[in-house]
Design a protein around this motif. Structure first.
Motif, mmCIF file in Angstrom:
data_model
loop_
_atom_site.group_PDB
_atom_site.id
_atom_site.type_symbol
_atom_site.label_atom_id
_atom_site.label_comp_id
_atom_site.label_asym_id
_atom_site.label_seq_id
_atom_site.Cartn_x
_atom_site.Cartn_y
_atom_site.Cartn_z
ATOM 1 N N ASP A 4 28.156 49.695 -110.091
ATOM 2 C CA ASP A 4 29.126 48.936 -110.852
ATOM 3 C C ASP A 4 30.253 48.519 -109.913
ATOM 4 O OD1 ASP A 4 30.331 47.693 -113.013
ATOM 5 O OD2 ASP A 4 30.390 49.484 -114.264
ATOM 6 N N ILE A 5 31.159 47.696 -110.396
ATOM 7 C CA ILE A 5 32.204 47.170 -109.531
ATOM 8 C C ILE A 5 32.993 48.281 -108.867
ATOM 9 C CG2 ILE A 5 34.384 45.881 -109.498
ATOM 10 C CD1 ILE A 5 33.179 44.002 -111.595
ATOM 11 N N ASN A 6 33.422 49.271 -109.649
ATOM 12 C CA ASN A 6 34.222 50.345 -109.067
ATOM 13 C C ASN A 6 33.377 51.416 -108.400
ATOM 14 O OD1 ASN A 6 33.224 51.884 -111.177
ATOM 15 N ND2 ASN A 6 35.121 51.846 -112.357
ATOM 16 N N GLY A 7 32.050 51.188 -108.361
ATOM 17 C CA GLY A 7 31.169 52.109 -107.667
ATOM 18 C C GLY A 7 30.868 51.661 -106.252
ATOM 19 N N TYR A 8 30.504 50.380 -106.103
ATOM 20 C CA TYR A 8 30.160 49.916 -104.751
ATOM 21 C C TYR A 8 31.307 49.176 -104.073
ATOM 22 C CZ TYR A 8 29.316 45.045 -106.171
ATOM 23 O OH TYR A 8 29.453 43.754 -106.613
ATOM 24 N N LEU A 9 32.305 48.705 -104.845
ATOM 25 C CA LEU A 9 33.558 48.157 -104.302
ATOM 26 C C LEU A 9 33.317 47.076 -103.239
ATOM 27 C CD1 LEU A 9 35.610 51.498 -103.991
ATOM 28 C CD2 LEU A 9 35.818 49.742 -105.760
ATOM 29 N N GLY A 10 32.570 46.064 -103.621
ATOM 30 C CA GLY A 10 32.234 44.999 -102.680
ATOM 31 C C GLY A 10 33.347 43.984 -102.493
ATOM 32 N N GLU A 11 33.429 43.433 -101.307
ATOM 33 C CA GLU A 11 34.467 42.443 -101.023
ATOM 34 C C GLU A 11 34.237 41.142 -101.782
ATOM 35 O OE1 GLU A 11 36.850 40.247 -97.356
ATOM 36 O OE2 GLU A 11 35.298 41.751 -96.902
ATOM 37 N N ALA A 12 32.990 40.728 -101.930
ATOM 38 C CA ALA A 12 32.722 39.460 -102.605
ATOM 39 C C ALA A 12 33.179 39.499 -104.060
ATOM 40 C CB ALA A 12 31.238 39.112 -102.523
ATOM 41 N N SER A 28 44.994 48.512 -112.000
ATOM 42 C CA SER A 28 45.009 47.071 -112.187
ATOM 43 C C SER A 28 45.814 46.500 -111.026
ATOM 44 C CB SER A 28 45.634 46.691 -113.527
ATOM 45 O OG SER A 28 46.936 47.220 -113.647
ATOM 46 N N PHE A 29 45.725 45.182 -110.803
ATOM 47 C CA PHE A 29 46.439 44.605 -109.667
ATOM 48 C C PHE A 29 46.728 43.130 -109.911
ATOM 49 C CE2 PHE A 29 41.923 44.270 -108.880
ATOM 50 C CZ PHE A 29 41.745 42.983 -108.368
ATOM 51 N N PRO A 30 47.857 42.638 -109.416
ATOM 52 C CA PRO A 30 48.222 41.236 -109.607
ATOM 53 C C PRO A 30 47.259 40.308 -108.858
ATOM 54 C CG PRO A 30 50.143 42.535 -108.993
ATOM 55 C CD PRO A 30 48.946 43.392 -108.742
ATOM 56 N N VAL A 31 46.837 39.244 -109.541
ATOM 57 C CA VAL A 31 45.951 38.259 -108.921
ATOM 58 C C VAL A 31 46.598 36.874 -108.844
ATOM 59 C CG1 VAL A 31 43.755 39.390 -109.439
ATOM 60 C CG2 VAL A 31 44.828 37.917 -111.166
ATOM 61 N N ARG A 32 47.683 36.665 -109.594
ATOM 62 C CA ARG A 32 48.407 35.391 -109.525
ATOM 63 C C ARG A 32 49.840 35.625 -109.995
ATOM 64 N NH1 ARG A 32 46.120 29.679 -111.795
ATOM 65 N NH2 ARG A 32 44.920 29.897 -109.843
ATOM 66 N N SER A 33 50.784 34.998 -109.302
ATOM 67 C CA SER A 33 52.186 35.105 -109.701
ATOM 68 C C SER A 33 52.963 33.901 -109.192
ATOM 69 C CB SER A 33 52.815 36.396 -109.157
ATOM 70 O OG SER A 33 54.203 36.429 -109.445
ATOM 71 N N ALA A 34 53.644 33.218 -110.103
ATOM 72 C CA ALA A 34 54.533 32.117 -109.720
ATOM 73 C C ALA A 34 55.886 32.647 -109.277
ATOM 74 C CB ALA A 34 54.705 31.160 -110.894
ATOM 75 N N TYR A 35 56.270 33.810 -109.796
ATOM 76 C CA TYR A 35 57.593 34.369 -109.523
ATOM 77 C C TYR A 35 57.626 35.252 -108.286
ATOM 78 C CZ TYR A 35 58.624 32.687 -114.211
ATOM 79 O OH TYR A 35 58.775 31.893 -115.324
ATOM 80 N N ASP A 36 56.517 35.910 -107.997
ATOM 81 C CA ASP A 36 56.471 36.819 -106.849
ATOM 82 C C ASP A 36 55.095 36.731 -106.188
ATOM 83 O OD1 ASP A 36 56.931 38.776 -104.970
ATOM 84 O OD2 ASP A 36 56.846 40.455 -106.399
ATOM 85 N N PRO A 37 54.818 35.617 -105.511
ATOM 86 C CA PRO A 37 53.497 35.418 -104.899
ATOM 87 C C PRO A 37 53.097 36.540 -103.941
ATOM 88 C CG PRO A 37 54.752 33.380 -104.873
ATOM 89 C CD PRO A 37 55.698 34.447 -105.309
ATOM 90 N N ALA A 38 54.085 37.171 -103.304
ATOM 91 C CA ALA A 38 53.783 38.242 -102.346
ATOM 92 C C ALA A 38 53.203 39.474 -103.023
ATOM 93 C CB ALA A 38 55.039 38.612 -101.565
ATOM 94 N N SER A 39 53.347 39.569 -104.330
ATOM 95 C CA SER A 39 52.839 40.740 -105.051
ATOM 96 C C SER A 39 51.328 40.687 -105.256
ATOM 97 C CB SER A 39 53.518 40.853 -106.416
ATOM 98 O OG SER A 39 53.116 39.782 -107.268
ATOM 99 N N VAL A 40 50.735 39.519 -105.088
ATOM 100 C CA VAL A 40 49.295 39.364 -105.323
ATOM 101 C C VAL A 40 48.508 40.168 -104.300
ATOM 102 C CG1 VAL A 40 47.396 37.709 -105.317
ATOM 103 C CG2 VAL A 40 49.574 37.113 -106.400
ATOM 104 N N LEU A 41 47.582 40.970 -104.766
ATOM 105 C CA LEU A 41 46.776 41.811 -103.876
ATOM 106 C C LEU A 41 45.629 40.995 -103.285
ATOM 107 C CD1 LEU A 41 46.280 44.682 -102.748
ATOM 108 C CD2 LEU A 41 44.749 45.059 -104.702
ATOM 109 N N THR A 42 45.618 40.885 -101.982
ATOM 110 C CA THR A 42 44.553 40.156 -101.291
ATOM 111 C C THR A 42 43.811 41.039 -100.292
ATOM 112 O OG1 THR A 42 46.102 39.383 -99.596
ATOM 113 C CG2 THR A 42 45.773 37.963 -101.514
ATOM 114 N N ASP A 43 44.241 42.270 -100.145
ATOM 115 C CA ASP A 43 43.678 43.190 -99.156
ATOM 116 C C ASP A 43 42.587 44.035 -99.809
ATOM 117 O OD1 ASP A 43 43.086 45.106 -97.270
ATOM 118 O OD2 ASP A 43 45.175 45.589 -96.798
ATOM 119 N N VAL A 44 41.334 43.762 -99.472
ATOM 120 C CA VAL A 44 40.234 44.488 -100.088
ATOM 121 C C VAL A 44 40.275 45.967 -99.711
ATOM 122 C CG1 VAL A 44 38.603 44.021 -98.197
ATOM 123 C CG2 VAL A 44 37.747 44.451 -100.512
ATOM 124 N N THR A 45 40.772 46.288 -98.540
ATOM 125 C CA THR A 45 40.871 47.696 -98.126
ATOM 126 C C THR A 45 41.829 48.456 -99.033
ATOM 127 O OG1 THR A 45 40.419 47.097 -95.821
ATOM 128 C CG2 THR A 45 41.434 49.236 -96.209
#
Length: 292
Positions: free
Chosen positions: A80-88, A255-272
């Motif tokens: 499942d997603i939280n089992g294999y934790l794939g980057e794609a 959970s994690f931010p994926v889009r923000s107009a007010y704080d773009p730096a908060s969006v998680l882009t680091d798969v690690t």
């Protein structure tokens, strides 16, 4: 792509919406390739352990998993997603086209909900020894697997097939309009299901959706999965999103931010970092994750 006014009204009226042609094959290919690679790695390990005798490397994505599953059910353990934790799949959860649609319903401050799944419904003939709910997922509302503190949170389901989801391959059935009744009592019986005597007397609709399309559902919309009568696997992705800062309904998971107009730096882009968040999770022993 943005939702039209007509689509928004339909969603707000019926509690669900089927949107065709959201994703291209190029959008979905990295996820499918990643799932195929994960299957290959698992199969190789089981072969080395003597639990498989055939890898079925020439079988297509739509059939190979079932061939492997028929030899060893261990192939599905933690798949499942939280089992294999794939980057794609992590990158896909931030797909811009998908988030454009999410934004139409939830605004600009978006978080990916921790309730997220890859699902593979094998052909019914290959799961005859399994409990009935393996094929016929019982009637339920998605809010039934969230904690009560998220009652006021708008958590929306975005479900998409990786093959055509039809009556033959085992698509969903949905009860329109019922979401207006709010939460209906559930119980744990072959999976979380609406208490039979509380089940609304509503004629369901068949939610067929082709690959590339998307089914959007309100968290109070009753739905079920029907049997896969085909000879292929009905692969699908089940994602949910909520407004950043609102209770996720599963606070012990990330959970994690994926889009923000007010704080773009908060969006998680680091798969690690995302992988680290999940690996650090220690579920509280005995804590129920279902609201029944």
């Amino acid at each position: 792509m943005r939702l039209t006014l007509e689509q928004l009204i339909r969603y707000q009226t019926e509690g669900y919406l089927i949107v065709p042609n959201v994703f291209t094959d190029e959008d979905l290919r990295p996820v499918i390739d990643e799932l195929s690679a994960e299957l290959d790695a698992r199969a190789g390990q089981l072969l080395a352990e003597g639990k498989l005798t055939e890898l079925y490397e020439d079988e297509p994505f739509e059939k190979r998993y079932t061939r492997l599953y028929e030899q060893s059910k261990e192939i599905c353990r933690g798949f499942d997603i939280n089992g294999y934790l794939g980057e794609a799949i992590f990158r896909f959860m931030g797909n811009e086209g998908l988030l454009d649609l999410v934004e139409c319903l939830l605004g600009t401050e978006l978080s990916c909900n921790p309730i997220q799944h890859i699902r593979a419904k094998h052909p019914a003939k290959s799961t005859q020894s399994e409990p009935d709910y393996f094929q016929n997922v019982p009637w339920h509302q998605d809010c039934a697997v969230t904690s009560p503190d998220s009652e006021a949170s708008e958590i929306i389901t975005f479900w998409l097939p990786l093959v055509d989801a039809t009556a033959e391959t085992g698509c969903m059935e949905i009860m329109p309009h019922v979401f207006k009744q709010g939460y209906i009592n559930h119980r744990s019986e072959g999976g979380t299901t609406i208490v039979p005597e509380k089940l609304p007397a509503v004629t369901p609709v068949l939610a067929e959706c082709k690959k590339g399309g998307l089914v959007i559902m309100n968290k109070y919309t009753p739905h079920r999965g029907i049997s896969n009568r085909s000879d292929i696997i009905r692969w699908s992705i089940d994602l949910r999103y909520h407004k950043t800062g609102a209770p996720s309904g599963r606070s012990i998971h990330p959970s994690f931010p994926v889009r923000s107009a007010y704080d773009p730096a908060s969006v998680l882009t680091d798969v690690t970092e995302w992988r680290k968040m999940w690996r650090e999770v220690k579920e509280e022993k005995g804590k129920s994750l279902h609201r029944v």
